[in-house]
Each structure stands twice: as structure tokens, then as C-alpha cells.
Design an enzyme around this catalytic site. Structure first.
Site, PDB file in Angstrom:
ATOM      1  CD  GLU A 178      -4.858 -15.936  10.148  1.00  0.00           C
ATOM      2  OE1 GLU A 178      -4.007 -15.831   9.259  1.00  0.00           O
ATOM      3  OE2 GLU A 178      -4.590 -16.178  11.329  1.00  0.00           O
ATOM      4  CG  MET A 194      -3.563 -14.331   4.457  1.00  0.00           C
ATOM      5  SD  MET A 194      -3.704 -14.668   6.245  1.00  0.00           S
ATOM      6  CE  MET A 194      -3.901 -16.428   6.215  1.00  0.00           C
ATOM      7  CG  ASN A 204      -3.723 -16.564   1.525  1.00  0.00           C
ATOM      8  OD1 ASN A 204      -4.563 -16.629   2.405  1.00  0.00           O
ATOM      9  ND2 ASN A 204      -3.319 -15.413   0.993  1.00  0.00           N
ATOM     10  CD  GLU A 224       2.803 -13.271   6.340  1.00  0.00           C
ATOM     11  OE1 GLU A 224       2.047 -14.243   6.493  1.00  0.00           O
ATOM     12  OE2 GLU A 224       2.868 -12.316   7.154  1.00  0.00           O
ATOM     13  CG  HIS A 247       2.688 -18.136   9.010  1.00  0.00           C
ATOM     14  ND1 HIS A 247       2.444 -18.621  10.271  1.00  0.00           N
ATOM     15  CD2 HIS A 247       2.429 -16.798   9.071  1.00  0.00           C
ATOM     16  CE1 HIS A 247       2.057 -17.617  11.062  1.00  0.00           C
ATOM     17  NE2 HIS A 247       2.056 -16.505  10.365  1.00  0.00           N
TER      18      HIS A 247
HETATM   19  N1  HT7 Z   1      -1.756 -14.654   9.652  1.00  0.00           N
HETATM   20  C1  HT7 Z   1      -1.980 -13.371   9.082  1.00  0.00           C
HETATM   21  C2  HT7 Z   1      -3.017 -12.652   9.832  1.00  0.00           C
HETATM   22  C3  HT7 Z   1      -3.815 -11.752   8.964  1.00  0.00           C
HETATM   23  C4  HT7 Z   1      -5.063 -11.307   9.284  1.00  0.00           C
HETATM   24  C5  HT7 Z   1      -5.837 -11.535  10.375  1.00  0.00           C
HETATM   25  C6  HT7 Z   1      -7.063 -10.910  10.437  1.00  0.00           C
HETATM   26  C7  HT7 Z   1      -7.495 -10.065   9.421  1.00  0.00           C
HETATM   27  C8  HT7 Z   1      -6.694  -9.847   8.336  1.00  0.00           C
HETATM   28  C9  HT7 Z   1      -5.473 -10.460   8.287  1.00  0.00           C
HETATM   29  N2  HT7 Z   1      -4.523 -10.401   7.357  1.00  0.00           N
HETATM   30  C10 HT7 Z   1      -3.519 -11.214   7.781  1.00  0.00           C
HETATM   31  C11 HT7 Z   1      -0.772 -12.529   9.015  1.00  0.00           C
HETATM   32  C12 HT7 Z   1       0.386 -13.079   9.721  1.00  0.00           C
HETATM   33  O1  HT7 Z   1       0.472 -13.024  10.920  1.00  0.00           O
HETATM   34  O2  HT7 Z   1       1.247 -13.623   9.102  1.00  0.00           O
HETATM   35 ZN    ZN Z   2       1.833 -14.616  11.120  1.00  0.00          ZN
END
Ligand code: HT7
Ligand code: ZN
Length: 875
Positions: A120, A262, A264, A297, A300
Site C-alpha cells: 500500500e 499494514m 495485508n 489492522e 481492516h
Molecule cells: N493501511 C496501512 C497504511 C500503510 C502505508 C501507507 C503508505 C506507505 C506505507 C504504509 N504502511 C502502511 C496502515 C493502516 O492504516 O492500517
Molecule cells: Zn488503517
């Protein structure tokens, strides 16, 4: 750089059904084989296949089994186009990349020798050519091949379906994700890691395998993350009826990460900061952060993964909603009503300290932006925190049950789809049979609305007329605003300190009622009000607005003592403090004598000694607005005056409430085994706040206490608080303590980050000292946590030294932004934002700031990320 507009959205020309990825992992030269089955999208007029690729080398391209010659496709920059493709296509793409050279930490990179991905928002295109946009959802099968000794653990999304050995000491693992997903949710990990695992029973009786993967030596720090994960799963089942849809859910911790974590699918990747904790190395705030981020997370999985975003302009659809969900989760985990209020107060603080300034600055944008140059610049407090406030307002307007009905309808309609913020709003409206058309303006208009309130009491009629009017300042590209739909929760506090029952149009409305302000001005009439009350407006901070009401000191003291709404009770104290801080700041600038009135000190004494209030609330009530919050309230910012005024108030509290602070310090000890429960956290917070005030006082007793606490503490919360007090008070013992702290924790990266951060934000650390610290063997700009701990903290949390009159702080900033940009544009652009509010500073400072901004903007080779931030600042 190219600006992308929301209005230009077009549907993808081809849809992808399946993706088969093969990775031959090698740090210097990884081969990625990608086999896609695609079909033309009937909803698109476009007939070319469009694939994105960035910083990867195209080796081979085959369409339906036939190699494509150079004339059969076009590669312009990052866009690969294949014209004249048939209706149904199997595309095979082979590419090369060099993970060890990937310092941007986007795509496939190496972190401490391990392979990690971050896709992302647009990192997948740095792994393979793909229609890398969130509205292209497909099923993925992934084959990983790597050296077994170096990379014994091979993980990807979904279920492990095969594994085994290959020649030359290599091994493989095959993963299949049964769910449709956009490419930004793809992940792989090939690493030397160990895990804590557990089977967990889900509400429907299924068992899921939960794993937390960390580097060897960190297994003593995974318990809290695992507990938080289990609590998150249970909470989502109970509060929203949402179950884990996978048999296996993994969390992997990495030390090199651009953000917090993140989501995933089935393979969450986390910054170590939000996984690793034990009492020795982590503070209460770290523990709370872990619970919130693990929850975030996990949540999500439904709000973001099962239902995702049509395009990146809709980012708040998943982020605002998921922040709201994690906030509710944290509140429910605390359980008590004051605990919840303290949680809410924290949210209000973040909004005021970070989101309101963003909304008033050059990067202001609506919760659903209309345009961007670089999407990574829009992972902002507006999209996240203001977005969460927007979601919260649905719940305030519709009630908890109504909100749940809206959520249920949202999933019923959109599971497996990529949708827009408007779809969420429609689900809320339809499920509750409400017209929420005007509410759309919260998504489309930037800026913080100002609600002005006036009260008139009619003694004859025993009635109160409350007139509310609204306005919203202009923001870049939006000179005029239309009225918002604002829920304003109101109570009337009687002279005896009790809430007066509310009656509107002969209807009883309890003691707090939500008024709906939809016009530019409206008057609400309350009857049966026996005496003139003090209005308590915007209870629980029912909308992300600035409330203006001409409260007298007397009114505020009344609310500070009696308001039944703890958020407004706290708010009254903040208003009392802010008024004084602003006046004192002016006095410092004018060279006048500084004086703090007894009324304020007595109010503080009362709260501090009120045993009926929980320690956590008392701590919040005694905490002064930050220097940046004060700066936001002044027309011309003089950082040194603000600092001196605030320090004066701190030391006055320390001197004049000495006995009460000492008593609170003693009464809020938490003997026995450390526990990060809400009550103990509250006690430590109050105790350490008292310590901070005592250390700021003019005698040495506070310093002696801090020294003793530093030496004797058995947990990081107390250790770090004591060290912070010594460093910030410039105590003679500070150097010895800093050295001892480093020696003890040099192997703990997250604690070394604290060590740098504490020094970077100390008013005694000047630019030269920061430059010295950058030469420390433990410092590196390549690791975002480390860069944040020293460089960011200096530029963003040390206003006195950053804003020294000679402009050397700004020159340092320019140098570091440019250096970081060459390594990691995403992180560099965050540092660039330190200058957002430059136009508000005193003219001499402004001139230096402008020069520094121009220096960065003048650089030819600058990322789009940083270019967007500095050019908007200068515009
Ligand atoms: N959705 C994730 C966003 C995120 C992100 C965006 C841009 C560059 C690196 C990144 N690492 C994570 C995190 C979240 O909001 O849950
Ligand atoms: Zn988020």
C-alpha cells in the site's frame, strides 16, 4: 509533477481473475514470474491493457502463450500498454528487482537480512507489472523459493498449500489466498524468524491459528500483541458480528517500516514498535499503542479488505472507519466511563494538536481529497482522525443501534467490492431511513468548522435560547463553504452543579441532547429551566469543530468542578489554562513581569486533590496544552515566548502545589508486579505528571525524586519518565542517567529510539548537539524509526531549538529532507511537513523558513512526494 483528480476516475479496462506469482528470492537479483488471467471489463470503453511497473526490469512478456515483440506493447515511464488485446487474456510477465537496494521500503525490500513487502498504496508495481489499483480484485497463488538456511520461514497471504525442498539448499512454500483482494493487500515474508502461536476458537466454533513472528531473541516481547489480537477478534464478533474469515492469521514484526503496520490479508506486517513489549522495555503508551494498532489492522480485515476502496481518493472509507473501530475497541477494553472519557480526551488532543493545524495549512484537504500528486502524502490525520470523527458523527446521530444497522447493510451490499465513501453514507441513511445528503459535505469540504454559541436566559419564561451559528474558513481551492450537518451534544448545568433536565417543544430530552445544526444559524429553545444555567456544549466532543462561547472564568470554574460530561469538564480546564498561557506569552514577548493568578492555581489544586476523580482523569485535567496548540491560537508565533510562558506555568504549579504534588506522587505508586491495566496506567501517569511539575520547580526536591525513581524503577514507564524529567530540567544528573540508560539498553532498538527521542526534544539540545548525535554509531537515516526518533523529534517536537533566530534549525531541516529524499521519499515528505505553518511565524523566522523551503524546492532531483509538500507550502 502530475496532479491526479478524483473526477477523472475511469473503470479499469481489464479485470484480473487470477494471479500466480513465482518468486526466486535473492537480495541482489530476485526473479518474479507473474501469470495473470484477465478479461475485458464491460464497464470500460478503454480497450488497451494497462499495467504499472516502477524500478523493475522487464525480462519477458507473453500474451496467450506468445512472446510479445517490442512493437506489440508500449512502455512509457511507469505505464506498460498492450493495445489490441483479445477479450480474454493470459499474460505472463517476468521481471527482475534488487530488494537489497530498495531503501524506499515500498515493494519488496530487505530488512535486517529478511525479505519483507509493503504494497500500500502503490508498492505492488515495484514487484511486478500489474493494474495496480484497488478496484482490480483477484485471487492470488504465490510460490516462494529461497535459501532454506538463510530464510527458513516463507509466508504469504491465505493458506499454506504446499512446501518442500529444492536442489542447492533452497526450499519452497506455496500459498493460496481464497479471497478476492486488491494488489495493495499482497504480502510476502522470507526470513529467519520465530513465532508465538496459539489456536483460538472463533464464535462459530471454528479454530484459527494465530501467529506472531519476530526475530530470535524477541519472543519475550510478543505476549501483549497476541493477547491484543485475541481481544480484537472477540470484540469484532461481539460488537459488529464480524468473524475472522481465515484459518490462519499472522503478524510479522520488522524493524524497518515506513508506517505503523499494514493489514495485508491474513499476513499483517508491523513495525516492531507496535508488536514488541515487556515491562522492561516498553512504556504504558507503548502497550496502549500495541493494543490499538493490532486492533486497527485486524479490523481492516472487514473494513478495508472484504470491502475495499474504489480508488485512493476513498482512502478514508477504510481508514476513517477503521480508526473509529479501533477507538471504540480501546474504549470498550478500558470499560469504565471515566476510562472511556480519558480515551476520548486523548483523541481530542490529537485532533487539536495535529488535525486542526493540517486543516488550516497548505496541505489542507477534504476527508475525501479531490486531487493529489502523491497518494502517500494523503495518509494524513485528516483522512484518518477527522475521517474517524465523521464516522463517529453517524453513531452520534443514529445511535449505536442505528449505526450497527448501517454497518450490517454496508456489508450486505458491498462484501467483495471496491466502493466509495458515498456508499457507506448511503448504507447509513438507508438502514435508518434518514436523509444524510447534507452530511456529504464532511467528505467534500476541507477546513475546521467554527460553531459560535450564544445563550439567552429568559427569567420570566424560565427558558433558555441557545443560538448556534456556523462558518468554515477558506482552504486551498475552496474559498466558500456550505453549512455542515453538525451534531452538537448539549447539557445545561445548574447552579448546584447538577444537570437540568432538558425540555424542547414539550418533549423531555434527558440531561444531554444532540442538537442538529444544519443551517448557518439556528436557535433552540429549552423550557422549564428554573435558573440561569451554564451551558455545556459539544459534550463528548460530538463534532470536530472549534466551539466559540464567551465563557467567563466563573462559568469555566463551575464546569471544571461540576460538569457531568468528563470531556467538557476537562475542556473547561483547558480553556482556563489556554487563556492564561496566551496572556503570559504576550507578557514574555513584551518583557512584562509574569504572574499566575490564584484562581487558576486553586482550580488545579482542587482537581489534583479530588479523590473522587480517577488518577487518569486528574492527569489529563492537569496537563497543559502543548506548545504547538498554544502556537495555533496566536496570530504571530514566537516559539520562545510560548515556551517560556508554558515553563513559567509549569514551574508555578510545581512551586505552589508542591505539597499536593508530593502527596499525589506518593499516593499513586504502583507497587508489585507491573501491569498495563487502565487503573495502573492512570496512577503512573498522574505520579509521573507530578514528578514532571516538581522537577520543573525551583527547588531540588523534584530532581532528587527523579534521580531516585530513575535508579529504582522496575519498568520502562517510570524509568523513561524519570529520565525525561532529568533531561528536560537540565539536571546535573541527566548526563550520567543518559549514559547509564544507553549502556543498559543498547541492544534494544526501540529503547535506543527513546534515548534519541528524549534528547532530540529537550530544549537543551541545540542543532549542533543533534548533529553530534547523528554521528553516534547507533544512528542511521536508513531506518525510519531512528530517523524519526532524532531528526523528526528535533524538527517537530523541540520548538525552542528548531526555531532559533539565526535560522540554523531550518537549514538543518532542509539538509535532512534532501538527504532522506534520496533514500526514502515517503519518510522525507513527512519531515518536509515540519514547515507547513511557516507563514504564521514572526517575520524574521518566516524569512529563514522560506529560504529553506526554496532551497529544497530548488533541487532538480526531488521526489514527487517532497515536491508536493514544499511546493504547496510555498504556493
Ligand atoms: N493501511 C496501512 C497504511 C500503510 C502505508 C501507507 C503508505 C506507505 C506505507 C504504509 N504502511 C502502511 C496502515 C493502516 O492504516 O492500517
Ligand atoms: Zn488503517
Amino acid at each position: 509533477p502530475l496532479t491526479i483528480y478524483r473526477k477523472d476516475y475511469t473503470a479499469p479496462s481489464y479485470l484480473v481473475d487470477t494471479v500466480e506469482l513465482g518468486f526466486d528470492l535473492d537480495p541482489a537479483r530476485t526473479i518474479v514470474a507473474n501469470r495473470l488471467t484477465m478479461r475485458r471489463n464491460p464497464a470500460s470503453a478503454q480497450r488497451e491493457i494497462e499495467l504499472y511497473g516502477e524500478d523493475i526490469e522487464l525480462v519477458a512478456l507473453r500474451l496467450n502463450g506468445k512472446a510479445l515483440g517490442k512493437r506489440e506493447y508500449r512502455l512509457d515511464g511507469n505505464l506498460l500498454r498492450i493495445p489490441n488485446a483479445p477479450e480474454e487474456v493470459t499474460l505472463e510477465i517476468e521481471t527482475l528487482c534488487a530488494p537489497e537496494k530498495n531503501t524506499a521500503l515500498s515493494g519488496l525490500y530487505v530488512s535486517n537480512g529478511n525479505f519483507i513487502t509493503q504494497c500500500e498504496a502503490e508498492g505492488f508495481r515495484r514487484i511486478t507489472f500489474f493494474p495496480d489499483r484497488p478496484d482490480v480484485m483477484a485471487k492470488y497463488t504465490v510460490m516462494l523459493r529461497a535459501d532454506k538456511e538463510r530464510y527458513p520461514v516463507l509466508l504469504s497471504n491465505g493458506n499454506l498449500v504446499d512446501e518442500g525442498m529444492l536442489p542447492d539448499g533452497r526450499h519452497y512454500a506455496k500459498w493460496e489466498d481464497p479471497f478476492l483482494k486488491p494488489s495493495y493487500l499482497f504480502a510476502l515474508v522470507a526470513a529467519k524468524l520465530v513465532c508465538q502461536e496459539e489456536k483460538f476458537k472463533l464464535a462459530d466454533g471454528r479454530e484459527a491459528l494465530l501467529q506472531v513472528w519476530v526475530e530470535e531473541g524477541n519472543l519475550d516481547k510478543t505476549d501483549y500483541a497476541m493477547q491484543s489480537l485475541k481481544k480484537s477478534i472477540r470484540w469484532d464478533e461481539e460488537r459488529f458480528g464480524l468473524e475472522l474469515d481465515l484459518d490462519r492469521f499472522m503478524i510479522v514484526a520488522t524493524g524497518d517500516f515506513n508506517m505503523g503496520a499494514m493489514e495485508n490479508k491474513g499476513l499483517n506486517i508491523f513495525n516492531t514498535k507496535y508488536v514488541l513489549a515487556n515491562p522492561r522495555v516498553a512504556t504504558d503508551i507503548d502497550f496502549q499503542g500495541i493494543e490499538a494498532v493490532v486492533g486497527h489492522e485486524y479490523f481492516h480485515n472487514w473494513t478495508g479488505n472484504r470491502v475495499t476502496c474504489r480508488d485512493w481518493f476513498q482512502l478514508s472509507l477504510k481508514e476513517g472507519l477503521t480508526v473509529f473501530r479501533d477507538q471504540e475497541f480501546s474504549g470498550d477494553m478500558i470499560g469504565t466511563s471515566t476510562g472511556r472519557a480519558v480515551n476520548r480526551i486523548d483523541q481530542v488532543r490529537t485532533l487539536r494538536a495535529a488535525q486542526f493545524p493540517e486543516d488550516a495549512g497548505p496541505m489542507a484537504h477534504p476527508v475525501r481529497p479531490d486531487s493529489f500528486v502523491e497518494i502517500n502524502n494523503f495518509y494524513t490525520v485528516t483522512v484518518y482522525e477527522k475521517g474517524a470523527e465523521v464516522v463517529r458523527m453517524y453513531q452520534t446521530l443514529l445511535g449505536r443501534e442505528g449505526f450497527r444497522k448501517g454497518m450490517d447493510l454496508y456489508f450486505e451490499r458491498h462484501d467483495g467490492q471496491a466502493v466509495e465513501c458515498d456508499d457507506f453514507r448511503r448504507a447509513m441513511a438507508d438502514a435508518n431511513d434518514r436523509n444524510l445528503d447534507q452530511f456529504e459535505r464532511w467528505y467534500s469540504q476541507a477546513g475546521t468548522p467554527v460553531v459560535r454559541a450564544q445563550m439567552r436566559y429568559d427569567e420570566q419564561q424560565h427558558a433558555v435560547e441557545l443560538t448556534l451559528s456556523q462558518s468554515c474558513p477558506a482552504t486551498p481551492g475552496q474559498p466558500e463553504k456550505l453549512p455542515f450537518h453538525i451534531p452538537v451534544a448539549v447539557g445545561l448545568v445548574g447552579r448546584d452543579g447538577r444537570d437540568i433536565p432538558l425540555v424542547i417543544d414539550d418533549q423531555e430530552r434527558g440531561t444531554t441532547t444532540v442538537l442538529e445544526l444544519t443551517g448557518a444559524e439556528q436557535t433552540f429553545r429549552f423550557t422549564s429551566v428554573p435558573q440561569q444555567p451554564v451551558p455545556s456544549i459539544l459534550r463528548d466532543f460530538s463534532a470536530p469543530v472549534v466551539l466559540e462561547y464567551d465563557y467567563s472564568d466563573e462559568d469555566l470554574l463551575h464546569l471544571f468542578s461540576h460538569d457531568s460530561d468528563p470531556v467538557n469538564r476537562w475542556e473547561a480546564g483547558q480553556r482556563l489554562a489556554m487563556e492564561r498561557l496566551l496572556r503570559l506569552t504576550e507578557d514574555v514577548t513584551a518583557g512584562s513581569r509574569l504572574q499566575l493568578d490564584d484562581t487558576f492555581i486553586e482550580a488545579m489544586r482542587k482537581v489534583l486533590t479530588d479523590e473522587s476523580l480517577g488518577p487518569a482523569f486528574r492527569e489529563q485535567a492537569l496537563l497543559l496544552p502543548t506548545e504547538s496548540m498554544i502556537a495555533e491560537q496566536t496570530d504571530v508565533v514566537h516559539p520562545l515566548s510560548i515556551h517560556m510562558a508554558r515553563q513559567f506555568v509549569r514551574s508555578s504549579i510545581g512551586n505552589r502545589l508542591r505539597a499536593e504534588l508530593l502527596a499525589a506522587y506518593d499516593a499513586n505508586q504502583t507497587p508489585g508486579q507491573y501491569s498495563p491495566d487502565a487503573e495502573s496506567i492512570g496512577k503512573r501517569a498522574l505520579k509521573n505528571l507530578a514528578l514532571g511539575y516538581l522537577a520543573a520547580a525551583s527547588d531540588d526536591e523534584g530532581i532528587a525524586l527523579a534521580e531516585r525513581q530513575f535508579d529504582e524503577a522496575d519498568n520502562m514507564t517510570d524509568r523513561a519518565a524519570a529520565l525525561g524529567a532529568l533531561v528536560h530540567a537540565r539536571a546535573p544528573a541527566a548526563q550520567r542517567a543518559l549514559q547509564g540508560f544507553y549502556d543498559e539498553f543498547e541492544k534494544e532498538a526501540l529503547v535506543v529510539d527513546k534515548w534519541f527521542a528524549m534528547q532530540a526534544s529537550s530544549p537543551s539540545t541545540d542543532v549542533a548537539a543533534v548533529r553530534e548525535l547523528m554521528k553516534h554509531p547507533a544512528f542511521t537515516m536508513k531506518n525510519p524509526n531512528r530517523a524519526r526518533s532524532l531528526v523528526f523529534n528535533f524538527c517537530m517536537a523541540n520548538p525552542v531549538q528548531f526555531h532559533v533566530p539565526d535560522g540554523s534549525g531550518y537549514a538543518f531541516w532542509a539538509e535532512q529532507v534532501m538527504a532522506l529524499d534520496a533514500l526514502n521519499p515517503q519518510v522525507a515528505a513527512r519531515l518536509a511537513r515540519a514547515m507547513d505553518r511557516w507563514r504564521r511565524y514572526a517575520p524574521a523566522l518566516q524569512a529563514h523558513m522560506k529560504q529553506a523551503l526554496k532551497q529544497v524546492n530548488g533541487l532538480k532531483k526531488l521526489s514527487n512526494d517532497v515536491r508536493e509538500v514544499v511546493s504547496k507550502a510555498l504556493a
